[in-house]
Write a protein that holds these residues in place. Structure first.
Motif, PDB file in Angstrom:
ATOM      1  N   ILE A  45       4.474   5.221  -8.001  1.00  0.00           N
ATOM      2  CA  ILE A  45       3.397   5.132  -7.012  1.00  0.00           C
ATOM      3  C   ILE A  45       3.885   4.313  -5.824  1.00  0.00           C
ATOM      4  O   ILE A  45       4.370   3.191  -5.968  1.00  0.00           O
ATOM      5  CB  ILE A  45       2.143   4.493  -7.639  1.00  0.00           C
ATOM      6  N   THR A  46       3.735   4.884  -4.631  1.00  0.00           N
ATOM      7  CA  THR A  46       4.287   4.267  -3.421  1.00  0.00           C
ATOM      8  C   THR A  46       3.212   3.905  -2.400  1.00  0.00           C
ATOM      9  O   THR A  46       3.520   3.652  -1.242  1.00  0.00           O
ATOM     10  CB  THR A  46       5.285   5.230  -2.753  1.00  0.00           C
ATOM     11  N   SER A  47       1.952   3.865  -2.819  1.00  0.00           N
ATOM     12  CA  SER A  47       0.862   3.656  -1.856  1.00  0.00           C
ATOM     13  C   SER A  47       0.552   2.190  -1.592  1.00  0.00           C
ATOM     14  O   SER A  47      -0.243   1.878  -0.703  1.00  0.00           O
ATOM     15  CB  SER A  47      -0.408   4.353  -2.357  1.00  0.00           C
ATOM     16  N   VAL A  48       1.158   1.276  -2.359  1.00  0.00           N
ATOM     17  CA  VAL A  48       0.864  -0.154  -2.204  1.00  0.00           C
ATOM     18  C   VAL A  48       1.883  -0.800  -1.275  1.00  0.00           C
ATOM     19  O   VAL A  48       3.094  -0.643  -1.461  1.00  0.00           O
ATOM     20  CB  VAL A  48       0.868  -0.858  -3.579  1.00  0.00           C
ATOM     21  N   SER A  49       1.398  -1.529  -0.295  1.00  0.00           N
ATOM     22  CA  SER A  49       2.296  -2.183   0.668  1.00  0.00           C
ATOM     23  C   SER A  49       2.768  -3.542   0.176  1.00  0.00           C
ATOM     24  O   SER A  49       3.955  -3.874   0.237  1.00  0.00           O
ATOM     25  CB  SER A  49       1.599  -2.350   2.014  1.00  0.00           C
ATOM     26  N   VAL A  59      -2.132   0.557   0.871  1.00  0.00           N
ATOM     27  CA  VAL A  59      -3.144  -0.330   0.322  1.00  0.00           C
ATOM     28  C   VAL A  59      -2.537  -1.714   0.150  1.00  0.00           C
ATOM     29  O   VAL A  59      -1.474  -1.859  -0.464  1.00  0.00           O
ATOM     30  CB  VAL A  59      -3.637   0.184  -1.050  1.00  0.00           C
ATOM     31  N   VAL A  60      -3.206  -2.734   0.692  1.00  0.00           N
ATOM     32  CA  VAL A  60      -2.789  -4.108   0.456  1.00  0.00           C
ATOM     33  C   VAL A  60      -3.691  -4.677  -0.634  1.00  0.00           C
ATOM     34  O   VAL A  60      -4.919  -4.561  -0.565  1.00  0.00           O
ATOM     35  CB  VAL A  60      -2.841  -4.961   1.746  1.00  0.00           C
ATOM     36  N   ARG A 103      -4.142   0.682   5.515  1.00  0.00           N
ATOM     37  CA  ARG A 103      -5.457   1.193   5.898  1.00  0.00           C
ATOM     38  C   ARG A 103      -6.557   0.799   4.911  1.00  0.00           C
ATOM     39  O   ARG A 103      -7.735   1.014   5.180  1.00  0.00           O
ATOM     40  CB  ARG A 103      -5.413   2.723   6.017  1.00  0.00           C
ATOM     41  N   VAL A 104      -6.142   0.239   3.767  1.00  0.00           N
ATOM     42  CA  VAL A 104      -7.096  -0.155   2.729  1.00  0.00           C
ATOM     43  C   VAL A 104      -6.785  -1.574   2.276  1.00  0.00           C
ATOM     44  O   VAL A 104      -5.623  -1.910   2.045  1.00  0.00           O
ATOM     45  CB  VAL A 104      -7.014   0.789   1.506  1.00  0.00           C
ATOM     46  N   ILE A 105      -7.827  -2.401   2.156  1.00  0.00           N
ATOM     47  CA  ILE A 105      -7.665  -3.693   1.488  1.00  0.00           C
ATOM     48  C   ILE A 105      -8.396  -3.600   0.162  1.00  0.00           C
ATOM     49  O   ILE A 105      -9.535  -3.149   0.100  1.00  0.00           O
ATOM     50  CB  ILE A 105      -8.170  -4.879   2.343  1.00  0.00           C
ATOM     51  N   GLN A 106      -7.709  -4.001  -0.898  1.00  0.00           N
ATOM     52  CA  GLN A 106      -8.229  -3.800  -2.250  1.00  0.00           C
ATOM     53  C   GLN A 106      -8.335  -5.139  -2.966  1.00  0.00           C
ATOM     54  O   GLN A 106      -7.335  -5.818  -3.164  1.00  0.00           O
ATOM     55  CB  GLN A 106      -7.295  -2.863  -3.009  1.00  0.00           C
ATOM     56  N   ILE A 123      -7.090  -1.124   9.137  1.00  0.00           N
ATOM     57  CA  ILE A 123      -7.707  -1.316   7.816  1.00  0.00           C
ATOM     58  C   ILE A 123      -9.204  -1.083   7.953  1.00  0.00           C
ATOM     59  O   ILE A 123      -9.924  -1.891   8.530  1.00  0.00           O
ATOM     60  CB  ILE A 123      -7.403  -2.714   7.251  1.00  0.00           C
ATOM     61  N   GLU A 124      -9.657   0.032   7.393  1.00  0.00           N
ATOM     62  CA  GLU A 124     -11.059   0.428   7.556  1.00  0.00           C
ATOM     63  C   GLU A 124     -11.785   0.612   6.231  1.00  0.00           C
ATOM     64  O   GLU A 124     -12.994   0.857   6.211  1.00  0.00           O
ATOM     65  CB  GLU A 124     -11.135   1.725   8.352  1.00  0.00           C
ATOM     66  N   PHE A 125     -11.059   0.482   5.102  1.00  0.00           N
ATOM     67  CA  PHE A 125     -11.675   0.669   3.790  1.00  0.00           C
ATOM     68  C   PHE A 125     -11.465  -0.574   2.934  1.00  0.00           C
ATOM     69  O   PHE A 125     -10.388  -1.166   2.941  1.00  0.00           O
ATOM     70  CB  PHE A 125     -11.059   1.874   3.069  1.00  0.00           C
ATOM     71  N   VAL A 126     -12.509  -0.941   2.195  1.00  0.00           N
ATOM     72  CA  VAL A 126     -12.429  -2.001   1.195  1.00  0.00           C
ATOM     73  C   VAL A 126     -12.699  -1.371  -0.164  1.00  0.00           C
ATOM     74  O   VAL A 126     -13.696  -0.668  -0.342  1.00  0.00           O
ATOM     75  CB  VAL A 126     -13.469  -3.113   1.438  1.00  0.00           C
ATOM     76  N   VAL A 127     -11.808  -1.613  -1.117  1.00  0.00           N
ATOM     77  CA  VAL A 127     -11.995  -1.142  -2.492  1.00  0.00           C
ATOM     78  C   VAL A 127     -11.996  -2.376  -3.387  1.00  0.00           C
ATOM     79  O   VAL A 127     -11.301  -3.359  -3.108  1.00  0.00           O
ATOM     80  CB  VAL A 127     -10.869  -0.177  -2.905  1.00  0.00           C
ATOM     81  N   SER A 128     -12.766  -2.331  -4.464  1.00  0.00           N
ATOM     82  CA  SER A 128     -12.778  -3.488  -5.366  1.00  0.00           C
ATOM     83  C   SER A 128     -12.982  -3.064  -6.804  1.00  0.00           C
ATOM     84  O   SER A 128     -13.597  -2.044  -7.095  1.00  0.00           O
ATOM     85  CB  SER A 128     -13.895  -4.463  -4.965  1.00  0.00           C
TER      86      SER A 128
END
Length: 505
Positions: free
Chosen positions: A100-104, A60-61, A29-32, A125-130
């Motif tokens: 931590i298990t949130s990373v795909s 998070v990818v 749901r997140v691309i980082q 995937i609706e969120f972008v983090v940087s």
């Protein structure tokens, strides 16, 4: 010793922690953009916490922002890594350990740009983090849409969003929430401006620019956590304690703060506060930025020149020192906090946390690294406190003025070598890094000093009058030049140790 991966994890965790294993099946749901220590100990840790309570249910990818990165290592470990948070809480040592298990998965866009663009086609995937460092949100005129990938992070993001725009045929419901964590002011606004600029320069349809501006949300953020990263000096001891090898083992402090300036409805989509995380959604982040810059950063910048000239090496050593520990606490409580026109409880709570963070025995923060670019830091972090204290009280804050004199003293007897200065302190020679023009100017100003009080006054007047360094002529501040002169002379003639000892009595 076993390598950490999904199989190892299942053999390590107790049956009661089934939600951790189940998290492996959650959708991305997140691309980082950024796979380094900070984001993995901050954002990805928070998403992990949300998932454990069933409040987000997404992964998070991670996209590595430069050619040399951690994507392969992340994939070797099935996106898993151990985070060890350590520090003081209410004066007691506290340690928290989590897998931590949130990373795909990780993506290397320099070898597989297509995989990155395919994420743009995923409606989940609706969120972008940087976090691509402060230099990451910059304009690169060499960027092109057909680069695979574009060089800069804004270029990559523009290409990513354009691919999404095309794939979903401009669907207004497929806009994204972009959450940059780079340490620049108004980071979301700056990033959006660069995306729109590149879209125009690349000749992309006007409809795309309108979609970016109206149907994607760029928020401004402020992040705060010291992340010490891979613990090279103690990794063998820690892996014996863990019982497995983790090439992505990450460490940091307990304190965390994430201020997000954006629409209130986003707080419901990312309900960090419901998990007890220190995440603040607001329509105006300026008070929080002022608090951090003036108290946390300002305490560092005001005390470090004094402590380093004194002969100390680390922040923890400074906090434990009978004289310098008293100096920094007096600066915070008696001069910085009283100068800020914000809620006093809000300031006091943060100041207490800052002192406890500086006392953290697990963080070795070197004073010389903080001393980097001190003139510009003093202008931004300490000068507002000094001037506003004077406006409120009609007197100058003695310790902040002394820290300014100590900073000026750092440049005494300095020799320019290349882009740095070979400087001197009683404990020996060191390399001072600052803006080259500042180094050259201050070194030149000290040539007037001949050991007399009159020559100290000339040095003070010359340096304080440089508007290029301070943004204003500081000689116009009543009493400042004479006070700086007195401190400069005392430091030069009697030494920093005796001078600061008298100040904190």
């Amino acid at each position: 010793m076993n390598q950490l991966n999904a199989t190892t994890l299942k053999s390590l965790i107790p049956p009661s922690d089934l939600e951790v294993v189940a998290a492996n099946n959650l959708p991305e749901r997140v691309i980082q953009f950024g796979e380094g220590n900070f984001l993995r100990a901050f954002v990805d840790w928070m998403i992990h916490r949300l998932n454990k309570q069933g409040l987000f249910n997404g992964k998070v990818v991670l996209v590595q922002p430069i050619a040399e990165g951690l994507a392969d290592k992340i994939n070797e470990q099935d996106g898993l890594y151990t985070l060890l948070l350590r520090g003081l809480q209410d004066g007691k040592i506290v340690e928290q350990k989590e897998v931590i298990t949130s990373v795909s998965r990780g993506i290397n866009p320099y070898t597989d740009w297509t995989a990155c663009l395919q994420c743009a086609e995923n409606p989940d995937i609706e969120f972008v983090v940087s976090n691509t460092t402060e230099a990451g949100i910059t304009y690169d005129p060499a960027d092109r849409l057909d680069n695979t990938p574009p060089v800069s992070f804004p270029g990559k993001l523009t290409a990513y969003l354009y691919h999404r725009f095309q794939h979903f045929k401009g669907d207004t419901a497929k806009g994204m929430v972009i959450i940059p964590c780079e340490l620049i002011e108004r980071n979301g606004e700056q990033l959006q401006a660069l995306v729109l600029r590149l879209a125009r320069e690349w000749g992309l349809p006007a409809a795309f620019g309108e979609w970016v501006a109206k149907h994607n949300t760029f928020v401004n953020t402020l992040v705060d956590r010291v992340v010490t990263g891979y613990p090279r000096d103690e990794v063998q001891e820690l892996e014996q304690y863990l019982g497995y090898h983790d090439g992505l083992l990450n460490t940091g402090e307990l304190f965390h703060l994430w201020v997000i300036e954006g629409p209130e409805e986003l707080a419901e989509r990312l309900p960090f506060a419901q998990t007890g995380l220190n995440v603040i959604w607001t329509t105006d982040m300026s008070p929080y930025r002022t608090r951090k810059v003036r108290i946390l950063n300002g305490a560092h910048t005001s005390s470090v020149p004094v402590a380093y000239l004194y002969g100390l090496e680390t922040v923890k050593e400074m906090m434990d020192h009978p004289v310098m520990g008293k100096f920094i606490r007096q600066v915070i409580w008696e001069e910085i906090v009283p100068s800020i026109k914000l809620d006093r409880d809000m300031l006091s709570d943060f100041a207490k946390s800052v002192i406890e963070r500086f006392e953290n025995p697990f963080i070795k923060h070197y004073l010389l690294s903080i001393l980097l670019n001190s003139s510009s830091k003093f202008k931004t972090r300490n000068l507002p406190s000094l001037l506003e204290y004077y406006q409120l009280n009609g007197t100058l804050p003695e310790r902040l003025v002394f820290s300014l004199a100590a900073l000026i003293t750092v440049y005494k007897n300095g020799i320019i070598e290349g882009a740095a200065m070979k400087a001197q302190r009683t404990a020996g020679e060191f390399i001072m890094k600052d803006d080259l023009s500042t180094l050259e100017f201050c070194a030149g100003a000290w040539k007037a000093y001949d050991g007399s009080a009159q020559s100290a006054a000339k040095v003070a007047y010359t340096v304080l009058g440089n508007t290029g360094i301070w943004g204003t002529d500081l000689n116009t501040v009543p009493g400042l030049t004479s006070m700086v002169t007195a401190y400069l002379y005392d430091i030069c003639e009697h030494g920093i140790q005796d001078t600061v000892a008298k100040l904190v009595e």
